[in-house]
Design an enzyme around this catalytic site. Sequence first.
Site: not given
Length: 1009
Positions: A677, A758, A792, A888
């Site tokens: 996906k 992750e 990231c 973040e």
Amino acid sequence: MRSLQGEIEQRGSRIFELVDKNPESLFSKAGFYQRLMTLSMRDEQLKLQLFRFVDVLPSLRTSGEIVEHLQEYFAGAPDSRKLSEFLGAGIRLVRIVPFISGPILRWNVSEMARQFIAGRNPNDVMRTLRKRRTQNIGFTVDLLGEAVVSEAEADEYAARYLDLLEGLARETKDWTDPLGKNSELFPVVNLSVKISALYSQLNPADPADAISHLVPKLRPLLRRAREVGAFINFDMESYAHKNTTLELFKTLFTEEEFKDWPHAGIVIQAYLRDSEADLRGLIEWSRSRGTRFAVRLVKGAYWDYETAKSRQNGWGCPVYLQKPASDANFETLTRLLLENESVVTSAFGSHNVRSIAHAQALADELGIDRSRFEFQLLYGMAGPIKRALVEMGYRVREYCPVGELLPGMSYLVRRLLENTSNEGFLRAKFSENVPAEELLRDPCEILRRSRNGVLPPSNATINMTTTTPKTQPGAPYENAPLTNFALPENQKKMRAALDEQRKQFGRKVPLTINGEKIWTDKMFSSVNPSQPDQIVGYAAEAGIPEAERAVAAARAAFEKWRRTSFEERCQLLERVAEILDRRRFELSALEVFEVGKPWAEGDGDIREAIDFCTFYARKMRLIGRPRLTQNVPGEESYQHYWPRGVALVIAPWNFPMAILCGMVSAALVTGNTVIMKPSEQSVIIGAMLMEIYEEAGVPPGVLNFLNGKGSVIGAHMVDHREVDLIAFTGSREVGLWIWESAGKTREGQRELKRVICEMGGKNAMIVDSDADLDEAIVDSTYSAFGFQGQKCSALSRLIVLEENYDRVMERLLGAASSVRVGNPEEPGIVVGPVIDEAAYRRILDYIEVGKSEATLAYQAKDVPPHGYFIPPTIFSGVKPNMRIAREEIFGPVLSVIKVRDLDEAIEVANGTDYALTGGFFSRSPDNIERVKAQLEAGNVYINRPCTGAIVGRHPFGGFKMSGGGTKAGGEDYLLNFLIPRVVTENVARHGLAPEKTPEYRDEFLWPKK
Ligand SMILES: Cc1cc2nc3c(=O)[nH]c(=O)nc-3n(C[C@H](O)[C@H](O)[C@H](O)COP(=O)(O)OP(=O)(O)OC[C@H]3O[C@@H](n4cnc5c(N)ncnc54)[C@H](O)[C@@H]3O)c2cc1C
């Protein structure tokens, strides 16, 4: 009549005779420099430490710092007796009166620098130039400090050049030509310029942008040079900028204003394989221009850099690898220059007596008067050779760098390396006393005699194609090369791919379940974030029924796929790698449109996908066979692996091909079947991966492509009892939910679900008080703003020691304001749009939070009005507990935190929930060791950007709230997709045991014969 070789020997011997008459050694300055050279040539490791120490010294402020660094660099040096001899008073005084030893060392290094740097400023250099004038030696002046990080620095540099020109013109107005002949070819005032000093955003992929910025900066300098009768030379730097420099030179000097001006020159580097083609191109250009120009022929100053860089990126090396090949090519180009003397004035830039004697002999053979060309040598080097050439009646010009020690450091280190190089002429002649006849040998002859010495044709095109290397079993793993966008053919291919992709806008992609193409009544549109009214494509959207079908298909395909030999599965991945490689430009171009990736970032993503395939195939072959655990008589135990079952792969949009392909490939090669996906924002790229896997021959049902809302089908499948493994990369919020949800066991579930998870980061970079700011600023700016901060691994907290804070801020803000923001279809763009409107709004909200919590230190003004462009933003005065320092943001927003010392820096860096990447800029060996040991991050980067992990080289992944501790592209990644199994058999019968136990047993692997 004597042969050319005979003439060369005769002239060479004459030069040596004259050199020996003036027996000043190359290493003429006794004391510190002499000792540095001697020690460096004796011990390569020590040389490295010595040069690194010399490099950091000028940036140290206090004696205490100098002494500390001295001890850190040389404590435990093997040759400590020699070392203390070298450091002389320095080291002895360290322990007794440290405050004296610092200045002594600093003085020694600046004295050494004065050997190579002709003056600290324009006034200072005049003393040197006047002295040389009395020796009949001319000059070309170079302004040190080319490492500019911002347009402000570049503009300042350009202004200093103009001042320098004015000063030199004024001071030398009554100077005359030393030879009094053909003086019209050789103006007294000669300036050498480096283009990288005049434009901070040079990007090899975008020569047109560089030229459009450099032309207006150079015009005033050229205009003034013309008015005062001076000469301007374009130096040549690294290979990446070579084509731009050549193009710029031709563009400027074809302009009406400069077309008939002969006093322009450019450097050709003979160590480059394509230098002959470039020189021929220039000569042809000059003929059509109708005015002569000049070439300084050199071998080249960046040999170590070019060889290392090309190896790192997997590129064909642009420089010759054998020293005599560069020497021989220098002679080929000497001939080309002299044979075209009617249009080009030659300057031979060499200290090598053979190269010099060859030019002399050839000029005579061709009947060219010695006043019509010149020899150029570097200030502070080969003094006796310069004097010999003057005495022989040749024109000699010295290359004189001007500037302070700190900006001159990279120049100084280049000279130290050159003087101590094993391959160099100067070392051979002046330090190792190699006999003259040896030094005068014909380089072609040396090549012919060397074992494999074939001189590659000097006009050979460099093979820099992007073919994936086929790593042989047992050989070290090789990554696929990055595309070298410095090469015009690659720029062309990328432009063509962008055009092609534009034509495909609006394409429709189906779901793929069990090999069937499935269209649903809902279509999902994927837009170009640079221009949201452009629809890149439509994708069929799956609902729960399709998700159920996909799970069933994957489950049904599992039994057969798990029994397929791992070798077949590895070959599938390798075929995928080949197709990715073949379609590389097309896919990179698609990334530019679908997720707003700048060219090089898109290419890097495809390269990483290729690497994942080849790397995991290789790793699977290593762990695929049942392997003996321990060799004991009478019993055999073999460990091997089974796949887990049905894997659900949920990938993000920020590395739309690499992460998706990495997780899918790992799951497939280990024998799992997969439902992939992709992110809703990069669904077309996801569909391309499905297409590629099908072309490579993945069987129906083994890989299924399902596009849809994470909250609907994603959630449904995570909870599904038939799903055994979830590989997820994405946000913390979703990652934690998956982790928790997968922990619940549903009725009928046969396996404990494995989650590979992750998530994000709040990555910190610490800048130490002795950091090299030229590097720290460039790398931090790129780490924070490259791909608009949406990696990231991106930098979001810059932690600066207070000693350095003001200088760092000044340069950082300048650098940020110079970064190019815009539509990434343009090759040199660094900051493009963020992914979608939701991200755009969220980041703008964070910027508002930042404004309320801290000080807005910088925000770009000119960003495109349409599209999701966020201006690069920097906050200062940030405290560790503020939201912008903890949460973040995933956009081009950087928080700068000032700290007292390294203790506090590490505490702040580690003080978040995340541990993904972290970095440190420092030249203190002890501090580097400390940070290596203490920084809480899955990937710690020292003195380099904190983004850009490479498969196999930098296994990637974090811990704490950044992830479950898995390492994509690492040795043990595949184990996460497998269940280990051990089979033990008692093979002894009545004490009789087989003598030998095989290391591998394949019997209980499928397929069974
Ligand atoms: C006045 C002047 C200006 C210069 N300007 C520039 C410039 O703008 N740009 C630039 O790049 N260089 C420039 N150089 C050249 C550079 O700085 C070195 O001085 C020069 O390359 C040394 O060559 P040589 O002929 O003096 O010595 P040599 O000892 O004969 O040659 C050394 C050179 O050989 C080459 N080499 C070393 N090892 C190998 C190997 N294994 N295989 C192949 N080749 C090898 C390298 O180029 C090395 O510098 C300039 C030099 C001078 C004198």
